[in-house]
Design an enzyme around this catalytic site. Structure first.
Site, short mmCIF file in Angstrom:
data_model
loop_
_atom_site.label_atom_id
_atom_site.label_comp_id
_atom_site.label_asym_id
_atom_site.label_seq_id
_atom_site.Cartn_x
_atom_site.Cartn_y
_atom_site.Cartn_z
CD GLU A 56 3.79 -11.03 -26.54
OE1 GLU A 56 3.88 -12.27 -26.20
OE2 GLU A 56 3.01 -10.40 -27.30
CB CYS A 102 9.12 -17.11 -24.86
SG CYS A 102 8.94 -16.55 -26.30
P1 NAP Z 1 13.82 -11.27 -17.19
O1 NAP Z 1 14.74 -11.48 -16.01
O2 NAP Z 1 12.47 -10.92 -16.86
O3 NAP Z 1 14.32 -9.87 -18.06
C1 NAP Z 1 13.82 -9.43 -19.02
C2 NAP Z 1 14.05 -7.85 -19.05
O4 NAP Z 1 13.60 -7.09 -18.04
C3 NAP Z 1 15.48 -7.61 -19.04
O5 NAP Z 1 15.69 -6.31 -20.09
C4 NAP Z 1 15.79 -7.49 -17.62
O6 NAP Z 1 16.98 -6.46 -17.71
C5 NAP Z 1 14.40 -6.55 -17.38
N1 NAP Z 1 14.37 -6.33 -15.89
C6 NAP Z 1 14.81 -7.38 -14.94
N2 NAP Z 1 14.47 -6.97 -13.82
C7 NAP Z 1 13.83 -5.70 -14.00
C8 NAP Z 1 13.08 -4.68 -13.01
N3 NAP Z 1 13.34 -4.64 -11.71
N4 NAP Z 1 12.87 -3.65 -13.45
C9 NAP Z 1 13.01 -3.58 -14.57
N5 NAP Z 1 13.42 -4.35 -16.01
C10 NAP Z 1 13.76 -5.23 -15.16
O7 NAP Z 1 13.75 -12.48 -18.31
P2 NAP Z 1 14.83 -12.96 -19.02
O8 NAP Z 1 15.78 -13.90 -18.31
O9 NAP Z 1 15.94 -11.92 -19.89
O10 NAP Z 1 14.17 -13.60 -20.31
C11 NAP Z 1 13.73 -14.92 -20.28
C12 NAP Z 1 12.42 -14.90 -20.10
O11 NAP Z 1 11.64 -14.18 -21.25
C13 NAP Z 1 11.51 -16.23 -20.20
O12 NAP Z 1 10.75 -16.44 -19.03
C14 NAP Z 1 11.07 -16.17 -21.60
O13 NAP Z 1 9.84 -17.20 -21.74
C15 NAP Z 1 10.61 -14.94 -21.64
N6 NAP Z 1 10.35 -14.47 -23.02
C16 NAP Z 1 9.11 -14.32 -23.61
C17 NAP Z 1 8.62 -14.12 -24.70
C18 NAP Z 1 7.64 -13.85 -25.38
O14 NAP Z 1 7.27 -13.32 -26.60
N7 NAP Z 1 6.33 -14.30 -24.58
C19 NAP Z 1 9.86 -13.91 -25.82
C20 NAP Z 1 11.16 -14.13 -25.07
C21 NAP Z 1 11.58 -14.32 -24.02
P3 NAP Z 1 18.37 -7.19 -17.18
O15 NAP Z 1 18.66 -7.87 -18.41
O16 NAP Z 1 19.15 -5.87 -17.30
O17 NAP Z 1 18.25 -7.67 -16.00
#
Ligand code: NAP
Length: 479
Positions: free
Chosen positions: A249, A283
Site C-alpha cells: 500500500e 495517502c
Molecule cells: P516510509 O518512509 O516508507 O515508512 C513506512 C515504514 O517503512 C516505516 O515503518 C519505516 O520505518 C519503514 N522503513 C523505512 N525504510 C525502511 C527500510 N530500509 N527497511 C525496512 N523498513 C523501512 O513512509 P512514511 O513516511 O512513514 O509514510 C508515508 C507514506 O506512506 C506516504 O507515501 C503515504 O502515501 C503512504 N501511505 C500509504 C497508504 C496506503 O494505504 N496506500 C496508507 C498510509 C500511508 P521508520 O518509520 O522506522 O523509518
C-alpha cells in the site's frame, strides 16, 4: 508513558529491557511520550522464531476460535478507545476526534475479520474425467510480517493483522519509529483477548536492521507494507530473494474533480474533509483539485470560507481541526511545494505560513489554498503530505480525465457530478483503485482498499483481504 521494561513484559519476552532504546516525542510539544526497545537483528530473529512456533499451533485452531479472539480484540479496542486515542494523538499529533475515529476504524478491521475467519471456503470443481475429483483447499500462508507508517499508527496495523490472524497466520509487525506506542498498546489488548503469545509480535528499532532480518528469513512467507513507494520498491527487490509474497500500500496523489454539474455544497464539504484530515497526511487525501473553469472561482471562494474556519493547535486542545505535521522534514517539504508553485505563477488564496500556536513547536502549517496551479509545478506531480489544496481549472471532461490520470500513482480519485451517465463514464476511465463518486471518505472495512500503478499491489479490507494471507492448494483425487 510506556517504558521499554513494560513493553518487554507484554511481548514474547525476547526483548532485552536493559538494551538500547528509541525515544518517542509529541510532535506538537517535543515532550517525551515514551521509549521502546531498539532491537538488534538477533532479537528480531528471536521474535521470528517465536512467530514460527506460534503459527504452527494457531493454524490448527478452528475459524470459530479465531473469530472469537478477533471479536474480543475489537471489543477491547472499543472499550479502551479514549486511552488509545489519547496515546495516538500524543505520538502522532492528529486531533483527538480524528484519533478516536481511527481507533474505531482500526477496531472495525478486527471485527470484519472475525466474520471472515468463519468463511474461508474451499471449492469442488467438476472434473473432466469420471474417476477424478477436484478439490481446492485454502490454507494459511504461514508466518507473515508487516511494516507500517506513522500516519495511521493503529489502523494500518489492524487492516493487516485482522485478515492475517483470521486466515491462521502469525504476524510480526514493525511499526514506524515515530509511532510505535500505539502498536505496543494493541499487543497488550491482543493478549487480553486471548491471542496466544507469539502469534502477534511487535519489533521496534532501526528500519534497515529490522527490515533486513525479516526480509532475509526464509520462514517469513509474506510481507504487507504500507508506506512510501520508494521503500516499497526496495522491498520488492529484497522479496525476490526468497520469492516472498508482497502486499504493498504505497503513495498516492489523488485528483479531486469538480464538474460544473456537481452539488457544490456536497463537493466543498467533501473537499475539506478529504484534504485537511490528519493535516493532509493521508495517502488517499485529495492532492490535486481539478475544477471546471465555469465554477472555479465560486468553488475556490467557498472552499476558502470553510478553510479559514479551521483551527490549528495541539490535537488534545478542544476544537482543534489541524494538528502538527509529523516532523521538521515534513514542514520543509510542504513549504518547498508552496514556494515552487508560487514561483511558477500560482496564487496564494489563503494560508501559506508556518505557525507555532500557543507556543507549541513550529510544525504547524496554516491550511492553504493555491489557485492557478499547472502541471509543471512540483505540487501537481509529487505527493505533498500537508494541508495544501492546489486548484487547477479545466474545460472539458476528457481534459479532466487526462489530467487526473497523468500520474505514476493510482490509489484514490474523487469526482463530483449530478449526471449519472458521466458518473459511470468517469469512474470507468480513472486509473485508480479507489474511486469516491460524490464521496470524499470511501474507506471502510467492508470494501477493497488498494492502488494501481505505483501505488501498490494487492488489496486490504473486504473479503479480498483474505486472499493475501491464503495459499490455494489444488488436490486432484483419483477414485
Ligand atoms: P516510509 O518512509 O516508507 O515508512 C513506512 C515504514 O517503512 C516505516 O515503518 C519505516 O520505518 C519503514 N522503513 C523505512 N525504510 C525502511 C527500510 N530500509 N527497511 C525496512 N523498513 C523501512 O513512509 P512514511 O513516511 O512513514 O509514510 C508515508 C507514506 O506512506 C506516504 O507515501 C503515504 O502515501 C503512504 N501511505 C500509504 C497508504 C496506503 O494505504 N496506500 C496508507 C498510509 C500511508 P521508520 O518509520 O522506522 O523509518
Amino acid at each position: 508513558m510506556i517504558t521499554a521494561t513494560q513493553a518487554a513484559a507484554i511481548t514474547t519476552g525476547t526483548w532485552d529491557p536493559n538494551g538500547p532504546t528509541l525515544a518517542v516525542y509529541d510532535p506538537a510539544t517535543d515532550e517525551l511520550v515514551g521509549v521502546v526497545p531498539q532491537m538488534s537483528a538477533t532479537e528480531v530473529l528471536q521474535s521470528i522464531e517465536a512467530s514460527i512456533v506460534a503459527q504452527q499451533q494457531w493454524r490448527e485452531t478452528t475459524g470459530l476460535e479465531r473469530s472469537k479472539v478477533l471479536q474480543r480484540f475489537g471489543e477491547l479496542m472499543r472499550d479502551q478507545e479514549d486511552r488509545l486515542a489519547k496515546l495516538l494523538t500524543h505520538e502522532q499529533g492528529k486531533p483527538l476526534s480524528e484519533a478516536l475515529g481511527e481507533i474505531r476504524y482500526a477496531a472495525s478491521f478486527l471485527e470484519w475479520s472475525a466474520g471472515e475467519a468463519r468463511r474461508i471456503y474451499g471449492e469442488t470443481i467438476p472434473a473432466p474425467r469420471a474417476n477424478q475429483r477436484i478439490l481446492v483447499l485454502k490454507q494459511p500462508i504461514g508466518v507473515t510480517a508487516a511494516i507500517t507508517p506513522w500516519n495511521f499508527p493503529s489502523a494500518m496495523i489492524t487492516r493487516k493483522l485482522g485478515p492475517a490472524l483470521a486466515a491462521g497466520c502469525s504476524m510480526i509487525v514493525k511499526p514506524a519509529e515515530l509511532t510505535p506506542l500505539s502498536a505496543i498498546a494493541l499487543l497488550e489488548l491482543a493478549e487480553m483477548a486471548g491471542l496466544p503469545s507469539g502469534v502477534f509480535t511487535v519489533v521496534t528499532g532501526v528500519p534497515e536492521t529490522v527490515g533486513n532480518a525479516i526480509m532475509t528469513h526464509p520462514a517469513v512467507r509474506m510481507m504487507s507494507f504500507t508506506g512510501s513507494t520508494a521503500v516499497g520498491k526496495m522491498l520488492i527487490e529484497k522479496a525476490a530473494h526468497h520469492v516472498m509474497r508482497l502486499g504493498l500500500e504505497l503513495g498516492g496523489h489523488a485528483p479531486f474533480i469538480v464538474f460544473d454539474d456537481a452539488d457544490l455544497d456536497q463537493a466543498v464539504k467533501a473537499a475539506v474533509a478529504c484534504k485537511f484530515r490528519n493535516a493532509g497526511q493521508t495517502c488517499i487525501c485529495a492532492n490535486r483539485f481539478l475544477v471546471q473553469r465555469s465554477i472555479v472561482e465560486q468553488f475556490t471562494e467557498r472552499l476558502a470560507g470553510e478553510v479559514d474556519r479551521l483551527r490549528v493547535g495541539h490535537g488534545l486542545a478542544e476544537g482543534t481541526h489541524i494538528g502538527p505535521l509529523i516532523n521538521d522534514r515534513a514542514v520543509e517539504k510542504v513549504t518547498l511545494h508552496i514556494e515552487d508553485a508560487l514561483n511558477h505563477g500560482a496564487e496564494l488564496v489563503t494560508g501559506g505560513t508556518v505557525l507555532s500556536p500557543d507556543n507549541l513547536t513550529s510544525r504547524f502549517m496554516a491550511p492553504t489554498i493555491l489557485s492557478g496551479v499547472t502541471p509543471n509545478m512540483r505540487i501537481f506531480r509529487e505527493e505533498t503530505f500537508g494541508p495544501v489544496a492546489p486548484i487547477t481549472a479545466f474545460d472539458h471532461e476528457t481534459e479532466a480525465i487526462s489530467l487526473a490520470n497523468a500520474s505514476d500513482y493510482g490509489l484514490a480519485a474523487y469526482f463530483f457530478t449530478q449526471n449519472a451517465s458521466r458518473l459511470m463514464r468517469v469512474a470507468e476511465q480513472l486509473e485508480y483503485g479507489i474511486i469516491g463518486a460524490n464521496d470524499g471518505a470511501p474507506s471502510t472495512a467492508e470494501a477493497p482498499f488498494g492502488g494501481m500503478k505505483q501505488s501498490g499491489l494487492g488489496r486490504e479490507g473486504g473479503h479480498h483481504a483474505m486472499d493475501e494471507y491464503l495459499e490455494v492448494k489444488y488436490v486432484s483425487w483419483r477414485i
